[in-house]
Design a protein around this motif. Structure first.
Motif, PDB file in Angstrom:
ATOM      1  N   GLU A   4      -7.158 -33.426 -65.337  1.00 32.76           N
ATOM      2  CA  GLU A   4      -6.307 -34.538 -64.923  1.00 32.76           C
ATOM      3  C   GLU A   4      -4.911 -34.024 -64.596  1.00 32.76           C
ATOM      4  OE1 GLU A   4      -7.620 -38.581 -66.642  1.00 32.76           O
ATOM      5  OE2 GLU A   4      -7.355 -37.276 -68.381  1.00 32.76           O
ATOM      6  N   ASP A   5      -4.148 -34.870 -63.931  1.00 29.23           N
ATOM      7  CA  ASP A   5      -2.806 -34.511 -63.498  1.00 29.23           C
ATOM      8  C   ASP A   5      -1.927 -34.237 -64.717  1.00 29.23           C
ATOM      9  OD1 ASP A   5      -0.380 -34.187 -62.279  1.00 29.23           O
ATOM     10  OD2 ASP A   5      -0.443 -36.055 -61.152  1.00 29.23           O
ATOM     11  N   TRP A  32      -9.815 -48.055 -63.696  1.00 28.70           N
ATOM     12  CA  TRP A  32      -9.972 -46.673 -63.212  1.00 28.70           C
ATOM     13  C   TRP A  32     -10.751 -45.851 -64.234  1.00 28.70           C
ATOM     14  CZ3 TRP A  32      -9.024 -41.734 -64.699  1.00 28.70           C
ATOM     15  CH2 TRP A  32      -9.067 -40.749 -63.704  1.00 28.70           C
ATOM     16  N   ALA A  53      -9.208 -34.653 -60.897  1.00 25.87           N
ATOM     17  CA  ALA A  53      -8.425 -35.731 -60.299  1.00 25.87           C
ATOM     18  C   ALA A  53      -8.071 -35.350 -58.866  1.00 25.87           C
ATOM     19  CB  ALA A  53      -7.153 -35.982 -61.114  1.00 25.87           C
ATOM     20  N   PRO A  54      -8.231 -36.245 -57.910  1.00 22.88           N
ATOM     21  CA  PRO A  54      -8.044 -35.869 -56.504  1.00 22.88           C
ATOM     22  C   PRO A  54      -6.636 -35.403 -56.177  1.00 22.88           C
ATOM     23  CG  PRO A  54      -8.294 -38.252 -56.738  1.00 22.88           C
ATOM     24  CD  PRO A  54      -8.640 -37.645 -58.057  1.00 22.88           C
ATOM     25  N   GLU A  55      -5.623 -35.895 -56.901  1.00 19.89           N
ATOM     26  CA  GLU A  55      -4.252 -35.529 -56.560  1.00 19.89           C
ATOM     27  C   GLU A  55      -3.901 -34.086 -56.898  1.00 19.89           C
ATOM     28  OE1 GLU A  55      -4.120 -37.865 -60.495  1.00 19.89           O
ATOM     29  OE2 GLU A  55      -5.150 -37.964 -58.551  1.00 19.89           O
ATOM     30  N   ILE A  56      -4.731 -33.417 -57.705  1.00 19.02           N
ATOM     31  CA  ILE A  56      -4.438 -32.020 -58.044  1.00 19.02           C
ATOM     32  C   ILE A  56      -5.612 -31.111 -57.667  1.00 19.02           C
ATOM     33  CG2 ILE A  56      -2.826 -32.554 -59.907  1.00 19.02           C
ATOM     34  CD1 ILE A  56      -5.168 -31.988 -61.856  1.00 19.02           C
ATOM     35  N   SER A  57      -6.425 -31.547 -56.714  1.00 18.44           N
ATOM     36  CA  SER A  57      -7.590 -30.734 -56.344  1.00 18.44           C
ATOM     37  C   SER A  57      -7.169 -29.379 -55.785  1.00 18.44           C
ATOM     38  CB  SER A  57      -8.449 -31.483 -55.326  1.00 18.44           C
ATOM     39  OG  SER A  57      -7.690 -31.820 -54.174  1.00 18.44           O
ATOM     40  N   SER A  66     -15.024 -34.933 -57.619  1.00 25.01           N
ATOM     41  CA  SER A  66     -13.734 -35.607 -57.512  1.00 25.01           C
ATOM     42  C   SER A  66     -13.796 -36.945 -58.223  1.00 25.01           C
ATOM     43  CB  SER A  66     -13.359 -35.778 -56.038  1.00 25.01           C
ATOM     44  OG  SER A  66     -12.104 -36.426 -55.932  1.00 25.01           O
ATOM     45  N   GLU A  85      -4.375 -27.632 -56.482  1.00 20.45           N
ATOM     46  CA  GLU A  85      -3.920 -26.783 -57.583  1.00 20.45           C
ATOM     47  C   GLU A  85      -5.094 -26.282 -58.407  1.00 20.45           C
ATOM     48  OE1 GLU A  85      -0.637 -28.485 -59.845  1.00 20.45           O
ATOM     49  OE2 GLU A  85      -0.370 -29.948 -58.240  1.00 20.45           O
TER      50      GLU A  85
END
Length: 224
Positions: free
Chosen positions: A129-130, A104, A198-202, A222, A204
């Motif tokens: 990042e997350d 990754w 990071a896509p998981e916190i886009s 992203s 926020e």
């Protein structure tokens, strides 16, 4: 009796040392595999002890056989070790010859390398990042990015005091708690920066970016 007890303790000493060193690392969350390297010598000693014990078990019936009365345990141990090691070596060789898919971090570094020109035009980029990763994991990833992108970006730790930098043609890449720094207003010119998110916190990130006074859509990319 006392001598036998001391002998048993000597045989158990490698196991006790291995457990004392490795168990705290194994039971701790988010331990990098590199930290387990000191436990490798004890693991090898345990493997050798297991081979020796199994060799003793195999040598016992051989001694009882009429043709194997003179077979000592040391003669069986190398054969047993070879029987274990040869398949393991063959399997390890097959695994080493299998090409690995990019990690990754490697994919993220390749993506950021493609956007170096845009980062330069925007006065730098910010890596978001997350926060759930924690400082340790984020630091490990940053070390990977520094190795891959050192010629393209100047990595700047947002948690360290700003340092005066000599003229550097590389655009800065800000990292380390970027989402919290954006919430706190600690990132200069947030509306003009290029953002690697990071896509998981886009979601926020967009909320924090707009709370910073920016309008429209951010200049964001992203991550994989």
């Amino acid at each position: 009796g006392a001598r036998g007890g001391r002998g048993a303790m000597v045989r158990l000493l490698p196991l006790l040392l291995a457990l004392g060193l490795a168990l705290p690392l194994l039971l701790t969350s988010r331990v990098h595999v590199g930290r387990l390297v000191p436990a490798l010598p004890f693991a090898l000693l345990l493997a050798a002890s297991g081979v020796w014990v199994c060799a003793g078990w195999l040598a016992s019936p051989l001694r009882r056989a009429s043709w194997g009365k003179g077979v000592p345990t040391p003669a069986v141990a190398p054969l047993l070790a070879a029987a274990l090691l040869v398949p393991m070596v063959a399997g390890a060789r097959g695994e080493m010859l299998t090409p690995l898919s990019p990690t990754w971090e490697a994919q993220a570094a390749a993506l950021m390398a493609q956007w170096q020109g845009a980062a330069l035009a925007h006065g730098g980029a910010v890596l978001v990042e997350d926060p759930a990763l924690g400082d340790e994991i984020e630091g490990v990833r940053a070390a990977t990015y520094r190795l891959a992108l050192d010629r393209l970006y100047l990595l700047v730790d947002l948690q360290e005091p700003p340092a005066t930098r000599a003229a550097d043609a590389r655009p800065p890449l800000f990292w380390h708690g970027a989402l919290a720094a954006l919430h706190e207003g600690a990132i200069d010119h947030p509306c003009e920066r290029l953002w690697f998110v990071a896509p998981e916190i886009s979601g926020e990130f967009v909320t924090a970016w707009r709370e910073a006074g920016c309008v429209g859509a951010p200049n964001s990319v992203s991550l994989p």
